[in-house]
Design a protein around this motif. Structure first.
Motif, mmCIF file in Angstrom:
data_model
loop_
_atom_site.group_PDB
_atom_site.id
_atom_site.type_symbol
_atom_site.label_atom_id
_atom_site.label_comp_id
_atom_site.label_asym_id
_atom_site.label_seq_id
_atom_site.Cartn_x
_atom_site.Cartn_y
_atom_site.Cartn_z
ATOM 1 N N LEU A 103 -13.167 37.706 41.392
ATOM 2 C CA LEU A 103 -13.438 37.725 39.977
ATOM 3 C C LEU A 103 -14.676 38.777 39.623
ATOM 4 O O LEU A 103 -14.473 39.310 38.594
ATOM 5 N N GLU A 104 -15.551 38.957 40.530
ATOM 6 C CA GLU A 104 -16.599 39.866 40.318
ATOM 7 C C GLU A 104 -16.102 41.487 40.680
ATOM 8 O O GLU A 104 -16.655 42.401 40.169
ATOM 9 N N ASN A 105 -14.901 41.697 41.174
ATOM 10 C CA ASN A 105 -14.355 42.910 41.419
ATOM 11 C C ASN A 105 -13.075 42.871 40.760
ATOM 12 O O ASN A 105 -12.016 43.144 41.626
ATOM 13 N N PRO A 106 -12.831 42.912 39.553
ATOM 14 C CA PRO A 106 -11.489 42.886 39.020
ATOM 15 C C PRO A 106 -10.351 43.945 39.402
ATOM 16 O O PRO A 106 -9.283 43.889 39.336
ATOM 17 N N GLU A 107 -11.039 45.176 39.673
ATOM 18 C CA GLU A 107 -9.876 46.150 39.920
ATOM 19 C C GLU A 107 -9.527 45.749 41.547
ATOM 20 O O GLU A 107 -8.401 46.191 41.804
ATOM 21 N N GLN A 108 -10.010 45.066 42.224
ATOM 22 C CA GLN A 108 -9.530 44.764 43.578
ATOM 23 C C GLN A 108 -8.566 43.644 43.403
ATOM 24 O O GLN A 108 -7.685 43.204 44.107
ATOM 25 N N LEU A 109 -8.929 42.571 42.619
ATOM 26 C CA LEU A 109 -7.833 41.707 42.181
ATOM 27 C C LEU A 109 -6.604 42.342 41.631
ATOM 28 O O LEU A 109 -5.346 41.760 42.093
ATOM 29 N N GLY A 110 -6.613 43.371 40.944
ATOM 30 C CA GLY A 110 -5.654 44.037 40.487
ATOM 31 C C GLY A 110 -4.846 44.753 41.515
ATOM 32 O O GLY A 110 -3.666 44.604 41.400
ATOM 33 N N LYS A 111 -5.561 45.266 42.355
ATOM 34 C CA LYS A 111 -4.917 45.953 43.482
ATOM 35 C C LYS A 111 -4.310 44.822 44.337
ATOM 36 O O LYS A 111 -3.145 45.428 44.779
ATOM 37 N N LEU A 112 -4.724 43.825 44.541
ATOM 38 C CA LEU A 112 -3.967 42.928 45.356
ATOM 39 C C LEU A 112 -2.812 42.344 44.524
ATOM 40 O O LEU A 112 -1.578 41.984 45.435
ATOM 41 N N ARG A 113 -3.007 41.944 43.629
ATOM 42 C CA ARG A 113 -1.825 41.289 42.701
ATOM 43 C C ARG A 113 -0.501 42.480 42.880
ATOM 44 O O ARG A 113 0.622 42.326 42.739
ATOM 45 N N ALA A 114 -0.964 43.961 42.720
ATOM 46 C CA ALA A 114 -0.138 44.929 42.614
ATOM 47 C C ALA A 114 0.550 45.480 43.815
ATOM 48 O O ALA A 114 1.767 45.664 43.937
ATOM 49 N N ASP A 115 0.080 44.888 45.016
ATOM 50 C CA ASP A 115 0.568 45.173 46.354
ATOM 51 C C ASP A 115 0.217 43.924 47.208
ATOM 52 O O ASP A 115 -0.945 43.814 48.086
#
Length: 415
Positions: free
Chosen positions: A271-283
């Motif tokens: 939640l504090e690093n939304p770009e990492q959440l996006g990266k994990l959801r994408a891959d």
């Protein structure tokens, strides 16, 4: 990470662990200026504080000079005195033992009882069960609507249910087992510290609860870990019931809060690093490295202690026989000498040589189970979640031993 002037003696203060910035600022300063200080904190026996990854690794890989007995954690003198008073002066033959407090041949023999059953290949037999429990707990979020306290409502119960299923505990006894495990770990946090709670009383009640399960597994063994432990023999004789219970107890406690804090703290990091959440959801193929980063980042076990058996030199310091050494895992897992950008959360971090599970002969027996649980939940959660955000201020537990995020209000939407 900005360093600070918090003194090393604060490592004995539970409140420090509720403030990640202060904790890691202090540890970063120590790693740079005095990585192996001798700490004299009020109300505690003096101890050496190991902050570097290399130092902690060397000590854990030297089990003859640095033993787990007679203590595994840094407790205050008042806590030790209270525990002695509650326990009475029982002779060694009447004391319950568990594998984390054993050394040498005793540790090797007792650890071997269940070790193969906690390896990845053996755990495949319960993978479907864990997947089903993960699905159930994601379903609990759906049933709650669009908000919940992820820590208390979901992450606290999920790994407990897995452990309960392994040890033969009925699902309807979930609340009872939660009370046992929370009282046994006796958080130093004022919010959870019940003045009437008696850890030894809870342990006695838990022992009585498990006795019929032990008897049942001996009478009618099943293909499960509970049966393996209940039917284990050393020198041709069954383990005493108290030692079987000691095994059950360490599985129940060590496998519960640690996994819960990894899951909750890892979700907060996403939640504090939304770009990492996006990266994990994408891959989703990044899930294994993401889980290791969850565990490194949260380091739920804050320390273990070792006792020195002979005079020696460590990091240029003279260590004496019977000196206590505290191994700081949060510090090791942010060590600049080991990790690139250690204060950056990255779901694709590789290599990730974290010490959250320890190393050497006491390497965490349940590490593969913990990773399987986290993987099952995150796979189900990330597949179904459509929107996720914080819905309030996260709060961390005050605890010098095992801890993490205790409140995580979130708002979400599922597909």
């Amino acid at each position: 990470m900005i360093e600070n002037d918090v003194p090393a003696t604060a490592i004995t203060d539970p409140a420090l662990f509720a403030d990640d910035t202060k904790l890691h600022g202090m540890l970063a300063r120590l790693r740079r200026s005095d990585p192996f200080p001798y700490v004299k904190a009020e109300g505690h026996s003096p101890f050496w504080l190991a902050t570097r990854h290399a130092t902690i690794t060397a000590i854990e890989l030297d089990p003859k000079r640095f033993i787990s007995a007679p203590r595994q954690a840094l407790f205050s003198l008042a806590h030790i005195e209270k525990s002695r008073a509650l326990a009475g002066d029982k002779p060694p033959a009447e004391r319950m033992r568990n594998v984390t407090g054993m050394d040498g041949e005793d540790h090797r023999v007792y650890r071997a009882i269940a070790q193969s059953h906690f390896m990845s290949k053996a755990l495949n037999a319960i993978r479907d069960d864990i997947d089903a429990i993960a699905c159930e707990f994601v379903g609990r979020m759906v049933a709650k609507g669009d908000t919940c306290d992820f820590a208390g409502d979901i992450a606290l119960g999920y790994p407990l249910r897995v452990i309960m299923s392994i040890l033969g505990v009925a699902p309807e006894d979930e609340a009872l087992m939660l009370r046992f495990t929370q009282q046994l770990l006796t958080s130093q946090d004022p919010e959870f510290n019940d003045a009437e709670a008696n850890p030894l009383k809870a342990m006695s009640e838990m022992f009585l609860y498990f006795q019929p399960i032990i008897a049942d597994r001996r009478a009618k063994p099943r293909d499960d870990i509970a049966s393996v432990i209940a039917n284990a023999k050393v020198d041709g004789a069954y383990l005493a019931d108290r030692d079987v219970f000691g095994y059950f107890l360490i599985i129940a406690t060590a496998g519960h809060d640690t996994t819960s804090y990894s899951l909750t703290g890892g979700l907060l990091a996403l939640l504090e690093n939304p770009e990492q959440l996006g990266k994990l959801r994408a891959d989703p193929a990044l899930l294994p490295t993401a889980i290791d980063e969850f565990i490194r980042w949260t380091s739920p076990v804050k320390h273990f202690t070792r006792t020195c058996t002979e005079d020696c030199i460590i990091d240029g310091k003279q260590i004496r026989k019977d000196d206590i050494v505290v191994l700081s895992y949060p510090s090791a897992n942010r060590d600049e000498a080991i990790f690139d950008d250690p204060f950056v959360f990255r779901v694709d971090r590789k290599p990730n040589r974290h010490l959250a599970f320890g190393t050497g002969p006491h390497l965490c027996l349940g590490q593969h189970l913990a990773k399987m649980e986290l993987s099952a939940f995150l796979r189900e959660f990330l597949t179904r979640i459509d929107h996720l955000e914080l819905a309030g201020e996260p709060r961390r537990v005050q605890s010098t031993f095992v801890g993490g995020v205790k409140r995580l209000p979130i708002r979400y939407r599922f597909r």
